[in-house]
Design a protein around this motif. Structure first.
Motif, PDB file in Angstrom:
ATOM      1  N   ALA A   2       1.181  -0.948  -0.007  1.00 54.50           N
ATOM      2  CA  ALA A   2      -0.650  -0.162   0.025  1.00 54.50           C
ATOM      3  C   ALA A   2       0.930   0.875  -0.197  1.00 54.50           C
ATOM      4  O   ALA A   2       1.359   2.103   0.692  1.00 54.50           O
ATOM      5  CB  ALA A   2      -0.940  -0.201   1.408  1.00 54.50           C
ATOM      6  N   GLN A   3       1.543   1.440  -1.448  1.00 52.98           N
ATOM      7  CA  GLN A   3       2.353   2.396  -1.127  1.00 52.98           C
ATOM      8  C   GLN A   3       2.370   3.115  -2.711  1.00 52.98           C
ATOM      9  O   GLN A   3       1.700   1.846  -3.579  1.00 52.98           O
ATOM     10  CB  GLN A   3       4.014   2.520  -1.204  1.00 52.98           C
TER      11      GLN A   3
ATOM     12  N   SER B 297      -6.699   4.344   1.880  1.00 51.71           N
ATOM     13  CA  SER B 297      -7.801   3.377   1.418  1.00 51.71           C
ATOM     14  C   SER B 297      -7.742   2.868  -0.434  1.00 51.71           C
ATOM     15  O   SER B 297      -7.570   2.665  -1.594  1.00 51.71           O
ATOM     16  CB  SER B 297      -9.256   4.274   1.209  1.00 51.71           C
ATOM     17  N   PHE B 298      -6.009   2.576   0.122  1.00 50.79           N
ATOM     18  CA  PHE B 298      -5.895   1.567  -1.642  1.00 50.79           C
ATOM     19  C   PHE B 298      -6.074  -0.194  -1.301  1.00 50.79           C
ATOM     20  O   PHE B 298      -6.240  -0.614  -0.886  1.00 50.79           O
ATOM     21  CB  PHE B 298      -4.064   1.604  -0.812  1.00 50.79           C
ATOM     22  N   ASP B 299      -5.973   0.159  -2.720  1.00 50.67           N
ATOM     23  CA  ASP B 299      -6.476  -0.932  -3.457  1.00 50.67           C
ATOM     24  C   ASP B 299      -6.090  -1.321  -4.882  1.00 50.67           C
ATOM     25  O   ASP B 299      -5.944  -0.064  -5.639  1.00 50.67           O
ATOM     26  CB  ASP B 299      -8.348  -1.250  -3.565  1.00 50.67           C
TER      27      ASP B 299
ATOM     28  N   PHE C 243      -7.155   4.815  -4.351  1.00 48.97           N
ATOM     29  CA  PHE C 243      -6.631   5.397  -3.359  1.00 48.97           C
ATOM     30  C   PHE C 243      -6.869   6.699  -2.828  1.00 48.97           C
ATOM     31  O   PHE C 243      -7.266   7.412  -4.325  1.00 48.97           O
ATOM     32  CB  PHE C 243      -4.977   5.608  -3.282  1.00 48.97           C
ATOM     33  N   THR C 244      -6.637   7.201  -2.333  1.00 47.98           N
ATOM     34  CA  THR C 244      -7.398   8.405  -1.907  1.00 47.98           C
ATOM     35  C   THR C 244      -5.821   9.282  -0.983  1.00 47.98           C
ATOM     36  O   THR C 244      -5.106   8.632  -0.150  1.00 47.98           O
ATOM     37  CB  THR C 244      -8.929   9.301  -0.889  1.00 47.98           C
TER      38      THR C 244
ATOM     39  N   GLY D 132      -7.583   9.164  -6.011  1.00 47.68           N
ATOM     40  CA  GLY D 132      -5.865   8.790  -7.575  1.00 47.68           C
ATOM     41  C   GLY D 132      -6.090   7.671  -7.508  1.00 47.68           C
ATOM     42  O   GLY D 132      -6.731   6.462  -6.949  1.00 47.68           O
ATOM     43  N   TYR D 133      -5.396   7.524  -9.062  1.00 50.10           N
ATOM     44  CA  TYR D 133      -4.897   6.345  -9.968  1.00 50.10           C
ATOM     45  C   TYR D 133      -3.827   6.128 -10.498  1.00 50.10           C
ATOM     46  O   TYR D 133      -3.484   6.912 -10.594  1.00 50.10           O
ATOM     47  CB  TYR D 133      -6.146   6.439 -10.759  1.00 50.10           C
ATOM     48  N   VAL D 134      -3.834   4.927 -10.311  1.00 51.74           N
ATOM     49  CA  VAL D 134      -2.576   4.344 -10.742  1.00 51.74           C
ATOM     50  C   VAL D 134      -2.390   3.137 -11.695  1.00 51.74           C
ATOM     51  O   VAL D 134      -3.380   2.465 -11.806  1.00 51.74           O
ATOM     52  CB  VAL D 134      -1.592   3.775  -9.357  1.00 51.74           C
ATOM     53  N   TRP D 135      -1.675   3.387 -12.744  1.00 47.32           N
ATOM     54  CA  TRP D 135      -1.685   2.909 -14.168  1.00 47.32           C
ATOM     55  C   TRP D 135      -0.448   2.554 -14.278  1.00 47.32           C
ATOM     56  O   TRP D 135       0.730   3.871 -14.378  1.00 47.32           O
ATOM     57  CB  TRP D 135      -2.698   2.561 -15.037  1.00 47.32           C
ATOM     58  N   HIS D 136       0.153   1.928 -15.821  1.00 51.39           N
ATOM     59  CA  HIS D 136       1.409   1.319 -16.001  1.00 51.39           C
ATOM     60  C   HIS D 136       0.813   1.750 -17.394  1.00 51.39           C
ATOM     61  O   HIS D 136       0.238   1.459 -18.535  1.00 51.39           O
ATOM     62  CB  HIS D 136       1.985  -0.188 -15.971  1.00 51.39           C
TER      63      HIS D 136
END
Length: 171
Positions: A36-37, A55-57, A72-73, A142-146
């Motif tokens: 969760a980072q 709230s990491f998923d 996440f938030t 927040g949103y993360v992708w590669h």
């Protein structure tokens, strides 16, 4: 009579193969990510630094370096983030599996286009030719992708990779 049996066998085999292929593409290879980072590349050090999140998923799959998705938030403001971390001019989120509810690529892209979300560089070359992109909205989602970077696009389409690209790990 034996022609019917062969035909039914072929149809059943095709159906089972199709179901298996669908399952593997949509569900089979994904695993929950426990780390969760979230990191963003600092304007000062040019290195990834962790930011405060909750709230990491996240999900990922070893079958492809671009299957990573996370939600996440954060309480950090966009003003602080833009002054502290490397922003991107353009980013387009990749689709996530339908069952990963928190990541809606179309909604994220609409927020990026409207300016209510901003894209940041999370990390360069998390895998050869793949960068981690982080988008954060005004309300702290927040949103993360590669995403493939220039070196990745060259390497995967067969173009000669120049000296500016990092050396590829021997596999």
């Amino acid at each position: 009579m034996s022609g019917k049996i062969i035909g039914i066998t072929i149809l059943l085999g095709s159906l089972l193969g199709g179901i298996a292929l669908y399952y593997l593409q949509v569900y089979g290879f994904y695993e929950a990510v426990e780390d969760a980072q979230v990191e963003l590349v600092s304007v000062v050090s040019d290195l990834p630094e962790p930011i405060a999140i909750s709230s990491f998923d996240a999900i990922d799959a070893e079958s492809s370096p671009i299957r990573y998705r996370a939600c996440f938030t954060t309480d950090m403001s966009l003003a602080l983030l833009t002054e502290t971390y490397v922003g991107l001019d353009d980013a387009t989120p990749r689709n996530a599996p339908n069952w990963f509810d928190c990541f809606d690529a179309e909604a994220i892209a609409a927020e990026l286009d409207a300016g209510t979300a901003l894209p940041f560089l999370g990390a360069k070359n998390v895998d050869f030719g793949v960068d981690r992109i982080v988008a954060i909205t005004e309300d702290g989602r927040g949103y993360v992708w590669h995403e493939l970077n220039d070196c990745g696009e060259k390497a995967y389409d067969g173009t000669i990779v120049g000296e500016e690209c990092p050396k590829r790990d021997a596999e």
